[in-house]
Enzyme design. Structure first.
Site, PDB file in Angstrom:
ATOM      1  N   ASP A 299      -6.739  27.843 -87.613  1.00  0.00           N
ATOM      2  CA  ASP A 299      -6.133  29.144 -87.342  1.00  0.00           C
ATOM      3  C   ASP A 299      -7.144  30.021 -86.597  1.00  0.00           C
ATOM      4  O   ASP A 299      -8.303  30.136 -86.999  1.00  0.00           O
ATOM      5  CB  ASP A 299      -5.714  29.814 -88.652  1.00  0.00           C
ATOM      6  CG  ASP A 299      -4.893  31.067 -88.421  1.00  0.00           C
ATOM      7  OD1 ASP A 299      -3.661  30.938 -88.287  1.00  0.00           O
ATOM      8  OD2 ASP A 299      -5.480  32.169 -88.362  1.00  0.00           O
ATOM      9  N   ASN A 307      -3.625  39.947 -78.749  1.00  0.00           N
ATOM     10  CA  ASN A 307      -2.309  40.273 -78.201  1.00  0.00           C
ATOM     11  C   ASN A 307      -2.105  41.783 -78.090  1.00  0.00           C
ATOM     12  O   ASN A 307      -1.587  42.287 -77.092  1.00  0.00           O
ATOM     13  CB  ASN A 307      -1.208  39.672 -79.074  1.00  0.00           C
ATOM     14  CG  ASN A 307      -0.915  38.218 -78.731  1.00  0.00           C
ATOM     15  OD1 ASN A 307      -1.204  37.759 -77.636  1.00  0.00           O
ATOM     16  ND2 ASN A 307      -0.343  37.493 -79.678  1.00  0.00           N
ATOM     17  N   ASP A 316      -1.615  34.030 -74.394  1.00  0.00           N
ATOM     18  CA  ASP A 316      -1.162  32.689 -73.998  1.00  0.00           C
ATOM     19  C   ASP A 316      -2.301  31.869 -73.407  1.00  0.00           C
ATOM     20  O   ASP A 316      -2.410  30.658 -73.658  1.00  0.00           O
ATOM     21  CB  ASP A 316      -0.025  32.802 -72.979  1.00  0.00           C
ATOM     22  CG  ASP A 316       1.279  33.281 -73.607  1.00  0.00           C
ATOM     23  OD1 ASP A 316       1.360  33.303 -74.852  1.00  0.00           O
ATOM     24  OD2 ASP A 316       2.205  33.630 -72.846  1.00  0.00           O
ATOM     25  N   GLU A 342      -0.623  31.268 -83.863  1.00  0.00           N
ATOM     26  CA  GLU A 342      -1.988  30.860 -83.500  1.00  0.00           C
ATOM     27  C   GLU A 342      -2.521  29.751 -84.401  1.00  0.00           C
ATOM     28  O   GLU A 342      -3.729  29.524 -84.473  1.00  0.00           O
ATOM     29  CB  GLU A 342      -2.931  32.073 -83.559  1.00  0.00           C
ATOM     30  CG  GLU A 342      -3.170  32.645 -84.949  1.00  0.00           C
ATOM     31  CD  GLU A 342      -2.127  33.670 -85.387  1.00  0.00           C
ATOM     32  OE1 GLU A 342      -2.437  34.464 -86.295  1.00  0.00           O
ATOM     33  OE2 GLU A 342      -1.013  33.676 -84.824  1.00  0.00           O
TER      34      GLU A 342
END
Length: 417
Positions: A299, A307, A316, A342
């Site tokens: 993770d 973001n 992305d 993620e």
């Protein structure tokens, strides 16, 4: 067109005019013979042509006018093997049942609209007569089609294995008692699934119905009788090549759809759904072979901040960078997936816990050094080894708990058992 019935003349005329063909119709044999004629694309004759048969009329017409490359077609009320043979011997290239005019319509449209093959088409021609092979090859080469010729089954096999072939055309009777069946076997038994579906057109003077059915049953796609018309050979070849190309396109689209259903479109790793289909099979295989199996749950740390601060397009890029790192630090047999958001997972068969820890450490370090878009990113990783009689869901729960332990320890680290 020679057809006694005005009603049937009208039906045939509509079929021909739908393909842009101008029709000249006759109801009477003498009127047709005594008229002045030029070149016709089609010569269509009814078997019942008044006081003569269609075969008798064609013989008279040929003697007086000739018919060159015209496509000669006989219409029958009922088709039998004997009538088919007689028509072929009389010079008719095609025979159609009057009750099945859809086939006639198809061939007319094919001749008018599909005279040329795709220029990129490649044909394997198997013919032991050099003169015949040269004639057929020249016919196709005038259309820009590549023809590769083999005189024997051995030569044909070498050509088929070496080059991409779109159509195989083979004479039935070949030298040294070899036949079209040998060619069919070479193509259909090829280990490449795509090549094994290459269309096959067999040419033969054998009019026996059982022989034709047998060839088609064994894997030939089409059959044409000698002597054949140039236009008929081109049309049948064109149709086989185009149908095969369409089949390949549909097959590719199906494969693409299956891939889309299995793969995460952003990272090109497996998605969660497909991973859940794959994992039980990998676990079963590992148990059957008495091999260890480990799971990594990875993770990204503080990914939401990326973001929120830099936008989803930057996020992305980060996700694709991490996916590339996972691929570069994993074996071919490892199954990688984007589990969601993620979070990534890696299922590693034939791998001990210590080995899985070493891989996880390489991944962690590579991520911390990657700096996508100038950003410093890190990851926390949980590791678990499969226990006896444990399901994938149970294995995942343990690895996920170790991931959260890594988060609670300050992130950018690995926790195993």
């Amino acid at each position: 067109m020679l057809e006694p019935s005005k009603v049937f003349q009208g039906i045939l005329t509509k079929i021909l005019e739908s393909a842009g063909v101008e029709c000249r119709c006759f109801s009477d044999v003498d009127a047709a013979i005594n008229a002045r004629h030029g070149y016709y694309t089609f010569i269509i004759i009814s078997r019942s042509a008044g006081q003569s048969t269609g075969e008798e009329f064609l013989a008279r017409y040929k003697e007086k006018f000739g018919f060159g490359n015209s496509l000669t077609i006989l219409l029958l009320s009922e088709t039998t093997d004997s009538e088919y043979t007689a028509a072929n011997q009389a010079g008719f290239k095609l025979v159609f049942d009057k009750k099945k005019l859809v086939a006639l319509q198809d061939i007319v449209h094919s001749v008018i609209k599909k005279r040329s093959l795709e220029h990129t088409a490649s044909i394997l021609l198997v013919e032991d007569s050099i003169a015949v092979a040269n004639a057929i090859s020249e016919q196709f080469r005038q259309l820009g089609t590549l023809v590769r010729h083999g005189s024997t089954v051995t030569e044909a096999k070498e050509i088929f294995n070496t080059f991409d072939i779109d159509l195989v055309i083979s004479d039935y009777h070949l030298a040294d008692q070899e036949t079209g069946y040998d060619i069919i076997n070479i193509v259909r038994q090829d280990t490449n699934p795509a090549k094994s579906q290459t269309p096959i057109l067999i040419i033969s003077a054998d009019t026996d119905k059982l022989a034709r059915v047998s060839l088609l049953t064994q894997g030939a796609n089409d059959f044409i009788l000698k002597p054949y018309d140039q236009a008929e050979l081109l049309v049948r070849s064109t149709n086989l090549i185009k149908a095969h190309a369409l089949l390949q396109k549909v097959s590719q689209q199906r494969d693409d759809l299956e891939k889309m259903a299995m793969v995460d479109q952003l990272t090109n790793l497996y998605n969660r759904h497909s991973f859940y289909d794959m994992a039980p099979k990998m676990i079963s295989l590992s148990r059957r072979n008495n091999m260890s199996l480990c799971l990594l749950v990875i993770d990204l740390d503080h990914f939401k901040n990326i973001n929120d601060s830099y936008g989803h397009s930057t996020g992305d890029i980060v996700l694709k960078t991490v996916a590339s790192i996972l691929q570069n630090n994993s074996r071919l047999e490892d199954a990688l997936a984007r589990y969601g958001g993620e979070e990534f997972i890696s299922l590693m068969p034939n791998c001990s816990q210590s080995g899985a820890f070493d891989v996880a450490e390489r991944i962690r370090v590579a991520i911390s050094k990657s700096d996508p878009e100038g950003l410093t990113i890190t990851a926390s990783i949980g590791v678990a080894q499969l226990k006896s009689n444990e399901t994938f869901e149970e294995l995942f729960v343990r690895a996920d708990k170790n991931l959260y332990k890594a988060k609670s320890k300050g992130r950018n680290c690995i926790v195993t058992e």
